[in-house]
Design an enzyme around this catalytic site. Structure first.
Site, PDB file in Angstrom:
ATOM      1  N   HIS A 308       0.855  -1.201   0.000  1.00 56.12           N
ATOM      2  CA  HIS A 308       0.000   0.000   0.000  1.00 56.12           C
ATOM      3  C   HIS A 308       0.881   1.238   0.000  1.00 56.12           C
ATOM      4  O   HIS A 308       1.921   1.247   0.652  1.00 56.12           O
ATOM      5  CB  HIS A 308      -0.905   0.009   1.245  1.00 56.12           C
ATOM      6  N   ASP A 366      -7.964  -5.434   0.246  1.00 55.88           N
ATOM      7  CA  ASP A 366      -8.477  -6.312  -0.812  1.00 55.88           C
ATOM      8  C   ASP A 366      -8.065  -7.763  -0.657  1.00 55.88           C
ATOM      9  O   ASP A 366      -8.571  -8.630  -1.369  1.00 55.88           O
ATOM     10  CB  ASP A 366      -7.994  -5.800  -2.183  1.00 55.88           C
TER      11      ASP A 366
HETATM   12  N1  CMC Z   1       4.024  -7.695  -4.858  1.00 56.20           N
HETATM   13  C1  CMC Z   1       5.365  -7.662  -5.066  1.00 56.20           C
HETATM   14  N2  CMC Z   1       6.136  -6.555  -4.922  1.00 56.20           N
HETATM   15  C2  CMC Z   1       5.504  -5.431  -4.554  1.00 56.20           C
HETATM   16  C3  CMC Z   1       4.127  -5.380  -4.329  1.00 56.20           C
HETATM   17  C4  CMC Z   1       3.376  -6.569  -4.487  1.00 56.20           C
HETATM   18  N3  CMC Z   1       2.055  -6.577  -4.271  1.00 56.20           N
HETATM   19  N4  CMC Z   1       3.768  -4.118  -3.982  1.00 56.20           N
HETATM   20  C5  CMC Z   1       4.905  -3.395  -3.995  1.00 56.20           C
HETATM   21  N5  CMC Z   1       5.958  -4.189  -4.341  1.00 56.20           N
HETATM   22  C6  CMC Z   1       7.375  -3.768  -4.400  1.00 56.20           C
HETATM   23  C7  CMC Z   1       7.658  -2.983  -5.668  1.00 56.20           C
HETATM   24  O1  CMC Z   1       8.063  -3.823  -6.716  1.00 56.20           O
HETATM   25  C8  CMC Z   1       8.757  -2.044  -5.201  1.00 56.20           C
HETATM   26  O2  CMC Z   1       9.940  -2.797  -5.127  1.00 56.20           O
HETATM   27  P1  CMC Z   1      11.368  -2.091  -5.464  1.00 56.20           P
HETATM   28  O3  CMC Z   1      11.556  -1.038  -4.409  1.00 56.20           O
HETATM   29  O4  CMC Z   1      12.362  -3.189  -5.392  1.00 56.20           O
HETATM   30  O5  CMC Z   1      11.238  -1.488  -6.835  1.00 56.20           O
HETATM   31  C9  CMC Z   1       8.361  -1.727  -3.759  1.00 56.20           C
HETATM   32  O6  CMC Z   1       7.603  -2.870  -3.310  1.00 56.20           O
HETATM   33  C10 CMC Z   1       7.511  -0.463  -3.624  1.00 56.20           C
HETATM   34  O7  CMC Z   1       6.354  -0.609  -4.456  1.00 56.20           O
HETATM   35  P2  CMC Z   1       5.729   0.550  -5.314  1.00 56.20           P
HETATM   36  O8  CMC Z   1       4.993  -0.031  -6.471  1.00 56.20           O
HETATM   37  O9  CMC Z   1       6.777   1.587  -5.604  1.00 56.20           O
HETATM   38  O10 CMC Z   1       4.701   1.165  -4.248  1.00 56.20           O
HETATM   39  P3  CMC Z   1       3.484   2.089  -4.552  1.00 56.20           P
HETATM   40  O11 CMC Z   1       3.188   2.815  -3.305  1.00 56.20           O
HETATM   41  O12 CMC Z   1       3.724   2.915  -5.771  1.00 56.20           O
HETATM   42  O13 CMC Z   1       2.306   1.063  -4.900  1.00 56.20           O
HETATM   43  C11 CMC Z   1       0.506  -0.476  -4.687  1.00 56.20           C
HETATM   44  C12 CMC Z   1       1.323   0.636  -4.018  1.00 56.20           C
HETATM   45  C13 CMC Z   1      -0.726  -0.770  -3.811  1.00 56.20           C
HETATM   46  C14 CMC Z   1       0.006   0.004  -6.061  1.00 56.20           C
HETATM   47  C15 CMC Z   1       1.386  -1.743  -4.821  1.00 56.20           C
HETATM   48  O14 CMC Z   1       1.773  -2.198  -3.539  1.00 56.20           O
HETATM   49  C16 CMC Z   1       0.672  -2.868  -5.577  1.00 56.20           C
HETATM   50  O15 CMC Z   1       0.683  -2.896  -6.801  1.00 56.20           O
HETATM   51  N6  CMC Z   1      -0.008  -3.814  -4.844  1.00 56.20           N
HETATM   52  C17 CMC Z   1      -0.766  -4.865  -5.487  1.00 56.20           C
HETATM   53  C18 CMC Z   1      -2.118  -4.324  -5.908  1.00 56.20           C
HETATM   54  C19 CMC Z   1      -3.042  -4.090  -4.737  1.00 56.20           C
HETATM   55  O16 CMC Z   1      -3.187  -4.929  -3.852  1.00 56.20           O
HETATM   56  N7  CMC Z   1      -3.752  -2.940  -4.755  1.00 56.20           N
HETATM   57  C20 CMC Z   1      -4.727  -2.591  -3.731  1.00 56.20           C
HETATM   58  C21 CMC Z   1      -4.287  -1.438  -2.893  1.00 56.20           C
HETATM   59  S1  CMC Z   1      -5.274  -1.230  -1.406  1.00 56.20           S
HETATM   60  C22 CMC Z   1      -6.868  -0.865  -1.904  1.00 56.20           C
HETATM   61  C23 CMC Z   1      -7.027   0.274  -2.824  1.00 56.20           C
HETATM   62  O17 CMC Z   1      -6.317   1.269  -2.790  1.00 56.20           O
HETATM   63  O18 CMC Z   1      -7.937   0.186  -3.620  1.00 56.20           O
END
Ligand code: CMC
Length: 431
Positions: A308, A366
Site C-alpha cells: 500500500h 483487498d
Molecule cells: N508484490 C510484489 N512486490 C511489490 C508489491 C506486491 N504486491 N507491492 C509493492 N511491491 C514492491 C515494488 O516492486 C517495489 O519494489 P522495489 O523497491 O524493489 O522497486 C516496492 O515494493 C515499492 O512498491 P511501489 O509499487 O513503488 O509502491 P506504490 O506505493 O507505488 O504502490 C501499490 C502501491 C498498492 C500500487 C502496490 O503495492 C501494488 O501494486 N499492490 C498490489 C495491488 C493491490 O493490492 N492494490 C490494492 C491497494 S489497497 C486498496 C485500494 O487502494 O484500492
C-alpha cells in the site's frame, strides 16, 4: 494553522524566499509551495504524488506507520464493531454521528430515492451480455445527469444534498441491474422495507417466480465490508472525483470518473485480482513459486492484495476482514474454505520473506474481502462494483467538502516538458 516557516535558497543565484509550514490536527505538516513559481520560477516535481498533499480535508485520517484509520476522528475498529453503513455514510458526509432522529430521516431520504428511471433501465439492453459490470456502472452513473436537470446546481446546498441521497440510494440498484443483465434475468425492483445491504442482496439474488429470504448473516457481513470501504482519504479514485469535480462538472460525471479510476488492479480492481490469483496458485505447495515470481523484477506478477502507498504496517481493514472471515464462514457453514486457507498460508509465508519485510508489504483491504464476497454469493466480476458502492459515500463526502469550500480552484497540475524544442513544420513530400 501555520507554525513555522522554511527558508528556500537558490544556491545558484542566492535568491531567498520563505515557505509556510502548515500543520493539521494529526499527521505530518505540509510545506506550502504555491509561491515557488513566482519567486523562483520553479514548479515542484512529484510524479505519483509521493510527497504531495493535494488538498486540505477534515474527513478521514490515516497513519500508515501505525496502521490507524479514522473516519471524522473515530477509529475504524469502533465503527466496524458498533455502527452501520448508513450511519457511517451520515458521519462521513455530514461530519458528526447522527442522533436517532437524524439517522431515521437520512435512512428515509436514501430509501425514497432507490428506484431508477425506467428509461435508464433500458440502457442495459445496449450492453453485451458479457460487458464488465464496472463498464456498465460508470456509464449508467454518468447518465444519471441526463435525468436531473432541475437539481444539479452545484452551488445550491439543497441540490447537493439531493444529489448525495440520490447517488447513495441508486448505486446498488444500478449495480444489481448490471448483474441481472449479465445473467439474463429480470430486474428486481428495490424494496424499501429492507435495510441498505439486505435490499442490495435481494435485488441481486431474488427472482420474480419464487420468494427469496435475505440471509441476515450475509447482509450483516456486507454492511461491515461497506463500512470498511466507505472512505480512504485522497486515494486515486477520490482524487479523480475531486479533479473532475473541480472543473464544475456535474457530480454524476465526477462519480463516474471515480468509478473508472477505481477499476484498475492497483486500486479497487485488486479484490477481483486476488481471487483470480488464489485460484491460479491453487494449492499451498505452489505458494513459493508465486512468491518467487512476485520478487522477480523481470516478471510483471505481483502479489495482489499486498502492499500500500500509505500503510507500511498491517492495513487495519485487513485485520478486521481476516477476523471476520473466520466468523462469517463459520456462521454460513462454510468454514472449510480452501481459498481462505490458501490466503492465510500465503500471508504467513510472505510476511516471513525478506523481500516483503524489507519493503514493508502487508496484506491490504483487498486481500481477504473477496473471500467474504464469494461466501455470500457475489461473483468475482462484481467485487470491484461492491467496492464502488461503498466508496460512493466517500466520494460524495469529498466532492461536497471541495465544492462548499469558497477557496476551491480547478485542479490543474503542471509538467516537466522533455519533448522536442520548437521546430518548423516539414511539408509531407520533404519528410
Ligand atoms: N508484490 C510484489 N512486490 C511489490 C508489491 C506486491 N504486491 N507491492 C509493492 N511491491 C514492491 C515494488 O516492486 C517495489 O519494489 P522495489 O523497491 O524493489 O522497486 C516496492 O515494493 C515499492 O512498491 P511501489 O509499487 O513503488 O509502491 P506504490 O506505493 O507505488 O504502490 C501499490 C502501491 C498498492 C500500487 C502496490 O503495492 C501494488 O501494486 N499492490 C498490489 C495491488 C493491490 O493490492 N492494490 C490494492 C491497494 S489497497 C486498496 C485500494 O487502494 O484500492
Amino acid at each position: 494553522m501555520s507554525e513555522k516557516k522554511f527558508e528556500l535558497t537558490c544556491l545558484e543565484t542566492g535568491k531567498k524566499s520563505t515557505a509556510e509550514v502548515r500543520s493539521g490536527t494529526l499527521g505530518p505538516s505540509v510545506l506550502s509551495i504555491a509561491s515557488l513559481p513566482k519567486e523562483h520560477g520553479l514548479f515542484a516535481f512529484d510524479p505519483g504524488f509521493m510527497a504531495t498533499a493535494s488538498c486540505e480535508s477534515k474527513i478521514t485520517f490515516i497513519d500508515g506507520e501505525a496502521g490507524v484509520l479514522l473516519y471524522r476522528g473515530i477509529p475504524i475498529e469502533q465503527l466496524a464493531e458498533k455502527s452501520s453503513f448508513l450511519e457511517v455514510a451520515y458521519l462521513l458526509v455530514n461530519g458528526e454521528l447522527p442522533t436517532a432522529e437524524q439517522l431515521a430521516e437520512f435512512t428515509h431520504a436514501i430509501q425514497y430515492h432507490t428506484m431508477i428511471n425506467e428509461s435508464l433501465l433500458r440502457f442495459f439492453n445496449g450492453f453485451q451480455y458479457n460487458a464488465h459490470p464496472m463498464a456498465m456502472l460508470s456509464g449508467v452513473v454518468a447518465s444519471l445527469a441526463a435525468f436531473y436537470h432541475d437539481s444539479m446546481d452545484i452551488n445550491n446546498p439543497r441540490h447537493r444534498e439531493i444529489f448525495a441521497h440520490r447517488i447513495i440510494a441508486k448505486i446498488p440498484t444500478i449495480a444489481a441491474a448490471a448483474y441481472k443483465h449479465a445473467l439474463g434475468q429480470p430486474f428486481i425492483y428495490p424494496r424499501n422495507d429492507l435495510d441498505y445491504c439486505a435490499n442490495l442482496l435481494h435485488m441481486f439474488f431474488a427472482v420474480p417466480c419464487e420468494p427469496y429470504e435475505v440471509d441476515p448473516v450475509s447482509a450483516q457481513a456486507l454492511d461491515l465490508l461497506f463500512i470498511l470501504h466507505a472512505d480512504h482519504e485522497q486515494n486515486a479514485s477520490t482524487s479523480t472525483v475531486r479533479l473532475a469535480g473541480s472543473t464544475g462538472a456535474n457530480p454524476y460525471a465526477a462519480i463516474s470518473a471515480g468509478i473508472s479510476a477505481l477499476w484498475g488492479p492497483a486500486h479497487g480492481g485488486a479484490n477481483e485480482a486476488v481471487l483470480a490469483m488464489l485460484e491460479q496458485i491453487g494449492t499451498v505447495e505452489n505458494v513459493p513459486k508465486f512468491i518467487a515470481r512476485a520478487k522477480d523484477r523481470n516478471d510483471p506478477f505481483r502479489l495482489m492484495g499486498f502492499g500500500h502507498r500509505v500503510y507500511k504496517n498491517y492495513d487495519p481493514r485487513a485485520t478486521i476482514i481476516r477476523a471476520m472471515c473466520h466468523k462469517v464462514l463459520a456462521k454460513l457453514g462454510k468454514s472449510d474454505n480452501p481459498l481462505f486457507e490458501l490466503a492465510l498460508r500465503l500471508e504467513e509465508i510472505a510476511l516471513k520473506d525478506e523481500y516483503f519485510v524489507e519493503r514493508r508489504l502487508y496484506p491490504n483491504v483487498d486481500f481477504y474481502s473477496g473471500i467474504i464476497y464469494s461466501a455470500i454469493g457475489i461473483p468475482q466480476s462484481m467485487f470491484t462494483v461492491m467496492f464502488a458502492i461503498a466508496r460512493t459515500v466517500g466520494w460524495v463526502a469529498h466532492w461536497q467538502e471541495m465544492i462548499s469550500d469558497p477557496t476551491m480552484k480547478i485542479g490543474r497540475p503542471r509538467q516537466l516538458y522533455t519533448g522536442p524544442t520548437q521546430r518548423d513544420y516539414v511539408e509531407i513530400d520533404k519528410r
